[in-house]
Design a protein around this motif. Structure first.
Motif, short mmCIF file in Angstrom:
data_model
loop_
_atom_site.label_atom_id
_atom_site.label_comp_id
_atom_site.label_asym_id
_atom_site.label_seq_id
_atom_site.Cartn_x
_atom_site.Cartn_y
_atom_site.Cartn_z
N ARG A 1 56.77 -75.09 -102.33
CA ARG A 1 56.88 -76.53 -102.58
C ARG A 1 55.99 -77.36 -101.69
NH1 ARG A 1 58.51 -76.33 -107.52
NH2 ARG A 1 60.41 -75.10 -107.80
N PHE A 2 55.68 -76.87 -100.50
CA PHE A 2 54.91 -77.68 -99.56
C PHE A 2 54.11 -76.76 -98.65
CE2 PHE A 2 54.17 -80.09 -95.69
CZ PHE A 2 53.77 -81.32 -96.20
N VAL A 3 52.90 -77.18 -98.32
CA VAL A 3 52.03 -76.41 -97.42
C VAL A 3 51.16 -77.38 -96.63
CG1 VAL A 3 50.17 -76.11 -99.11
CG2 VAL A 3 50.45 -74.43 -97.27
N GLN A 4 50.86 -77.03 -95.40
CA GLN A 4 49.99 -77.86 -94.57
C GLN A 4 49.45 -77.04 -93.40
OE1 GLN A 4 52.90 -80.82 -92.57
NE2 GLN A 4 51.52 -80.12 -90.95
N PHE A 5 48.35 -77.54 -92.81
CA PHE A 5 47.86 -76.97 -91.56
C PHE A 5 48.71 -77.50 -90.41
CE2 PHE A 5 44.02 -76.78 -94.24
CZ PHE A 5 43.69 -75.44 -94.07
N TYR A 6 48.77 -76.72 -89.33
CA TYR A 6 49.66 -77.08 -88.23
C TYR A 6 49.06 -76.65 -86.90
CZ TYR A 6 53.85 -76.93 -85.23
OH TYR A 6 54.73 -77.10 -84.21
N PHE A 7 49.39 -77.42 -85.87
CA PHE A 7 48.99 -77.12 -84.50
C PHE A 7 47.47 -77.12 -84.37
CE2 PHE A 7 49.72 -74.99 -80.33
CZ PHE A 7 50.79 -75.78 -79.91
N MET A 8 46.87 -78.23 -84.80
CA MET A 8 45.41 -78.40 -84.74
C MET A 8 44.70 -77.27 -85.48
SD MET A 8 44.79 -81.22 -82.94
CE MET A 8 43.21 -81.10 -82.11
N ASP A 9 45.11 -77.02 -86.73
CA ASP A 9 44.50 -76.04 -87.63
C ASP A 9 44.65 -74.60 -87.15
OD1 ASP A 9 43.72 -78.25 -89.01
OD2 ASP A 9 41.64 -78.22 -88.34
N THR A 10 45.62 -74.34 -86.27
CA THR A 10 45.82 -72.98 -85.79
C THR A 10 46.73 -72.19 -86.73
OG1 THR A 10 45.63 -73.82 -83.53
CG2 THR A 10 46.50 -71.60 -83.79
N PHE A 11 47.66 -72.86 -87.36
CA PHE A 11 48.63 -72.19 -88.21
C PHE A 11 48.68 -72.87 -89.58
CE2 PHE A 11 50.12 -71.88 -83.82
CZ PHE A 11 50.31 -70.51 -83.67
N ILE A 12 49.39 -72.19 -90.49
CA ILE A 12 49.73 -72.76 -91.79
C ILE A 12 51.25 -72.76 -91.91
CG2 ILE A 12 49.66 -72.44 -94.28
CD1 ILE A 12 46.90 -71.27 -94.01
N LEU A 13 51.81 -73.91 -92.27
CA LEU A 13 53.23 -74.03 -92.52
C LEU A 13 53.46 -74.16 -94.01
CD1 LEU A 13 54.52 -76.55 -89.81
CD2 LEU A 13 55.01 -74.11 -89.93
N LEU A 14 54.41 -73.42 -94.55
CA LEU A 14 54.74 -73.56 -95.96
C LEU A 14 56.24 -73.32 -96.13
CD1 LEU A 14 55.17 -70.46 -97.41
CD2 LEU A 14 52.76 -70.37 -96.82
N CYS A 15 56.83 -74.00 -97.10
CA CYS A 15 58.25 -73.82 -97.37
C CYS A 15 58.42 -73.11 -98.71
CB CYS A 15 59.00 -75.15 -97.36
SG CYS A 15 58.33 -76.43 -98.40
N ASP B 1 47.55 -83.59 -86.08
CA ASP B 1 46.48 -84.31 -85.38
C ASP B 1 46.49 -84.07 -83.88
OD1 ASP B 1 45.75 -85.37 -87.80
OD2 ASP B 1 47.14 -87.05 -87.62
N PHE B 2 47.57 -83.54 -83.35
CA PHE B 2 47.65 -83.19 -81.94
C PHE B 2 48.70 -82.09 -81.81
CE2 PHE B 2 50.08 -87.02 -82.81
CZ PHE B 2 51.36 -86.65 -82.48
N TYR B 3 48.80 -81.51 -80.63
CA TYR B 3 49.74 -80.41 -80.43
C TYR B 3 51.18 -80.94 -80.41
CZ TYR B 3 45.70 -77.57 -79.27
OH TYR B 3 44.51 -76.90 -79.33
N SER B 4 51.99 -80.43 -81.31
CA SER B 4 53.38 -80.84 -81.42
C SER B 4 54.23 -79.63 -81.78
CB SER B 4 53.54 -81.93 -82.50
OG SER B 4 54.89 -82.24 -82.70
N TYR B 5 55.43 -79.57 -81.20
CA TYR B 5 56.32 -78.46 -81.45
C TYR B 5 57.36 -78.77 -82.53
CZ TYR B 5 54.58 -77.28 -76.76
OH TYR B 5 53.78 -77.02 -75.68
N ILE B 6 57.45 -80.02 -82.96
CA ILE B 6 58.52 -80.46 -83.84
C ILE B 6 58.14 -80.28 -85.31
CG2 ILE B 6 59.98 -82.40 -84.49
CD1 ILE B 6 60.49 -81.25 -81.71
N VAL B 7 59.05 -79.69 -86.07
CA VAL B 7 58.91 -79.55 -87.52
C VAL B 7 60.18 -80.08 -88.16
CG1 VAL B 7 58.66 -77.96 -89.45
CG2 VAL B 7 57.37 -77.56 -87.35
N LEU B 8 60.03 -80.99 -89.12
CA LEU B 8 61.16 -81.56 -89.84
C LEU B 8 61.24 -80.95 -91.23
CD1 LEU B 8 60.72 -85.35 -88.99
CD2 LEU B 8 61.99 -83.63 -87.71
N THR B 9 62.44 -80.60 -91.65
CA THR B 9 62.65 -80.06 -92.99
C THR B 9 63.76 -80.84 -93.68
OG1 THR B 9 64.23 -78.41 -92.19
CG2 THR B 9 61.92 -77.74 -92.34
#
Length: 768
Positions: A604-618, A668-676
């Motif tokens: 349903r959703f996908v994005q780059f994460y942690f300044m393009d280091t990872f990919i997040l998907l649900c 856009d910057f280093y962040s540890y928080i992910v909202l679902t």
């Protein structure tokens, strides 16, 4: 029984200093269902058949005589000069001028009031108009509007089928009165003509007991005998529709569980956590206490907490006192959540444990309010002084002080933990890059020079150079262009007083035939826009939406989500075909394809994460953290070696949901928080530094959340016009819209429902 002087509650489960009993008296008649009155620093209540008492902590009580039968309703005027009080019984309604009454009593003369009505019936409620010129008297199932200066009936309103329990004058609409009744409905009257403007249907199975008009939000709030608050809009075009319904018992239990969990996590069972485990919240056995809404009153929250650090406070937010049979509650009308509650049973020093009626002062003095309550089982009346800041601190200190010490922040405040899943992915990427760097260096040293890919030809096949030793004249131009770009990138905040765009500039059709648009997303610099379509393609537009820059095709299903990388060189997309593709913006072929049975459900959703280091998907009820590396450079000697890889780092399940409907994280910057957001209507906050869930907010909406977005700060460059563009997918209901300004420092996402559409509308507004 009459007890003078303050008696602060101590011991028991309540905290000392929160509430103090200033005065208690035993009346000689049943004051069980009397409407008392408060107006700082006065409290008015009946003492016996003929005697009315106006109590003040500053002096002696003022005793007024004039009624022959029991006083059943009292109300103070809205003005302080002069301060009026109206008392009503079945045989007469009297208006008293307190200043004159006090002066006559000092002179030894019996104070006299003005009789404005006689033989109206059993009066349950009285209320002054905003200018103190009229008085609304609720007598049985009728409402009388009386003059406050002489005995004259200005209007008689008939229509309720049961006793009228409350009536209020509308402050911004002239000659409008609103009433609630035990017939479980409310009515809107024009009392100048006696006409009924609007009548509601039967709202509940329990009688309506209380009413308040919220002038700021143009709403009315009704209180019911079963502990339900219903909020109705008074805006002209809204037709008195119901805006919200609040179940006080559920909100109280939710608030108690939050405090109890906070105390449990810290290892401390403080008195506030014990307070939430009392019988009033979770009764044991067959006895269940009622939360009948006896009173709704404005709470002067801003005056107490605008400078408090550990107390949550939001500007332009309305707070209200709710008086119930078991205690007092404070409701935030913006979030419809409980901010604090005071239970009479938890304070051993109070004379009354269950209230039959209550009254509160509107304004606070030094953070304190006066509360007048009558007992449900005895003929006792008590005046309480509630310390609002102390009440908030006693219940919120366990949550907000600990939250300030270990609070969640979108911006990373500490370094990565060794066991963090983010640390695992970063270490793997560093190892891969270091291996490749070492391999290139050894190749350059060991291999012959003619076989190296990066060495240019000797020049035999190139055209001869006609001009020798020509100076480089582009240095100054490049320097000037960079300087101009830096000037254009200056940050400007969007004025808070500016209105949102309302005028549509143009409508752009993205395809020749009707094709729904599923998602849109701007790049970080605002130069490009990606649209995901149901026809399995992705379209890339330029900033002005004048041409299509690129078209990506390859998915076997509708494109559900698109996301830009931080460097704007790549695009990631997710589809109904259960695959994720990473695209290079300058090429049409996907650089990375994830699928082939890797995911069991549609993404349903996908994005780059942690300044393009990872990919997040649900996918389904969990989201995946993927580490990836894409290297598109060519090397003739290593063309057989795989230079693209992707690895699953960890899966994070969302609690108690069937499917994650949306996900949000800052790239856009280093962040540890992910909202679902899930199909169970809840929001869950994950801290990927610790690799676990940190908070769950249940029932944030009445339906499943379609999209969530965090406040992402960025500097957007563009051509020098100060205009704001809103991209909207039109139709009966919009899907999503992204607000974008050439010189904004933020993007705002409006979340709406999905619809089928084939065009993108651009709304242009001049920024002030």
């Amino acid at each position: 029984m009459e007890r003078e002087g303050a008696r602060c509650s101590a011991g028991g489960r309540g905290k000392a200093g929160v509430v103090c009993e200033k005065h208690a008296v035993r009346s000689r008649l049943s004051a069980r269902f009397v409407q008392p009155a408060c107006s700082h620093p006065y409290c008015a209540f009946p003492l016996n058949k003929r005697e009315l008492c106006v109590w003040s902590p500053a002096g002696q009580p003022l005793r007024l005589l004039g009624h022959q039968h029991s006083v059943s309703a009292l109300s103070f005027g809205n003005k302080t000069e002069p301060l009026l009080v109206c008392s009503a019984s079945r045989e007469r309604v009297i208006v008293w001028n307190l200043a004159e009454c006090a002066r006559k009593e000092q002179e030894g003369i019996t104070p006299q009031g003005i009789i404005i009505g006689t033989l109206l019936g059993i009066v349950l409620y009285v209320r002054f108009s905003p200018d103190d010129q009229q008085v609304a008297v609720c007598a049985e199932n009728r409402i009388y509007v009386l003059s406050a200066k002489n005995e004259a009936i200005l209007a008689e309103l008939n229509g309720h089928l049961a006793p009228v329990t409350a009536a209020e004058f509308c402050t911004w609409r002239r000659n409008v009165l609103i009433s609630v009744s035990e017939d479980r409905s409310f009515k809107v009257w024009d009392y100048s003509t006696g006409l009924l403007i609007y009548q509601s249907g039967v709202l509940t199975a329990f009688p309506l007991l209380s009413l308040l008009i919220d002038e700021e939000n143009k709403q009315i709030i009704t209180g019911c005998g079963d502990g339900q608050l219903r909020i109705f809009s008074l805006i002209t075009d809204h037709n008195y529709r119901c805006v919200a319904r609040i179940d006080l018992k559920k909100e109280q239990e939710k608030f108690c569980n939050k405090i109890w969990k906070s105390g449990k996590e810290s290892g401390e069972r403080q008195s506030n956590s014990k307070l939430c485990k009392t019988d009033s919240v979770r009764p044991e056995g067959p006895v269940e206490t009622s939360l009948s809404v006896l009173l709704i009153e404005h709470c002067d929250y801003s005056e107490c907490f605008c400078n408090e650090e550990n107390i949550p406070y939001t500007l332009n937010t309305s707070y209200f006192w709710i008086g119930t049979s078991t205690g007092l509650l404070i409701i935030n009308l913006t979030t419809f959540e409980l901010e604090a509650f005071l239970c009479y049973k938890d304070y051993s020093g109070l004379s009354i444990q269950f209230a039959a009626s209550c009254a509160l002062t509107k304004k606070t003095v030094n953070g304190k309010v006066l509360c007048l309550i009558t007992s449900m089982f005895e003929d006792v009346i008590a005046v309480l002084e509630v310390n609002l800041p102390a009440l908030m601190r006693s219940q919120h200190s366990g949550i907000f002080i600990r939250a300030s010490e270990k609070s969640l922040s979108v911006i990373a405040r500490c370094s990565l933990l060794p066991e963090s899943p983010l640390c695992k992915g970063l270490n793997k990427n560093k190892k891969e890059s270091s291996r490749k760097t070492l391999g290139v260096k050894s190749t350059v040293k060991d291999q012959p020079l003619v076989f190296h890919y990066k060495i240019k030809s000797s020049g035999y096949t190139a055209a001869p150079r006609m001009t020798m030793f020509s100076p480089n004249t582009n240095l100054k131009k490049n320097y000037i262009s960079k300087q101009k770009t830096s000037v254009e990138c200056t940050r400007k905040e969007y004025p808070l007083e500016s209105f949102p765009p309302i005028n549509r500039e143009r409508e752009i059709s993205v395809t020749c035939k009707p094709t729904p648009i599923f998602c849109i997303q701007y790049s970080g610099d605002g130069e490009q826009l990606a649209c995901g379509l149901v026809d399995k393609t992705i379209l890339i537009f330029n900033a002005n939406l004048t041409k299509t820059c690129n078209v990506f095709s390859g998915h076997d299903g509708a494109v559900n989500s698109v996301g830009w990388s931080h460097d704007k060189k790549r695009l990631v997309s997710a589809s109904e075909d259960r695959t994720v593709r990473v695209w290079s913006v300058c090429k049409n072929e996907p650089a990375l394809i994830l699928g082939n049975g890797m995911f069991r459900k549609a993404i349903r959703f996908v994005q780059f994460y942690f300044m393009d280091t990872f990919i997040l998907l649900c996918c389904g009820a969990e989201f995946h953290l993927l580490s990836f590396h894409v290297d598109t450079t060519k090397d003739d000697l290593k063309q057989y070696k795989q230079r693209i890889f992707c690895k699953l780092i960890q899966k994070f399940p969302m609690a108690s949901t069937m499917e994650i409907t949306s996900l949000s994280a800052v790239n856009d910057f280093y962040s540890y928080i992910v909202l679902t957001a899930g199909s169970n209507r809840a929001l869950e906050v994950f801290d990927l530094n610790e690799g676990r869930s940190k908070a769950v907010i249940p029932e944030v909406h009445t339906r499943s959340v379609h999209q969530i977005c965090q406040n992402k700060v960025r500097c957007v460059c563009g051509g020098g016009s100060a205009h704001s563009y809103w991209l909207i997918l039109p139709g009966e209901e919009a899907v999503a819209a992204t607000r974008w300004d050439f010189q904004l420092v933020f993007c705002l996402v409006i979340v709406l429902h999905f619809t089928l559409t084939t065009a993108v509308m651009v709304v242009l507004a001049q920024a002030s």
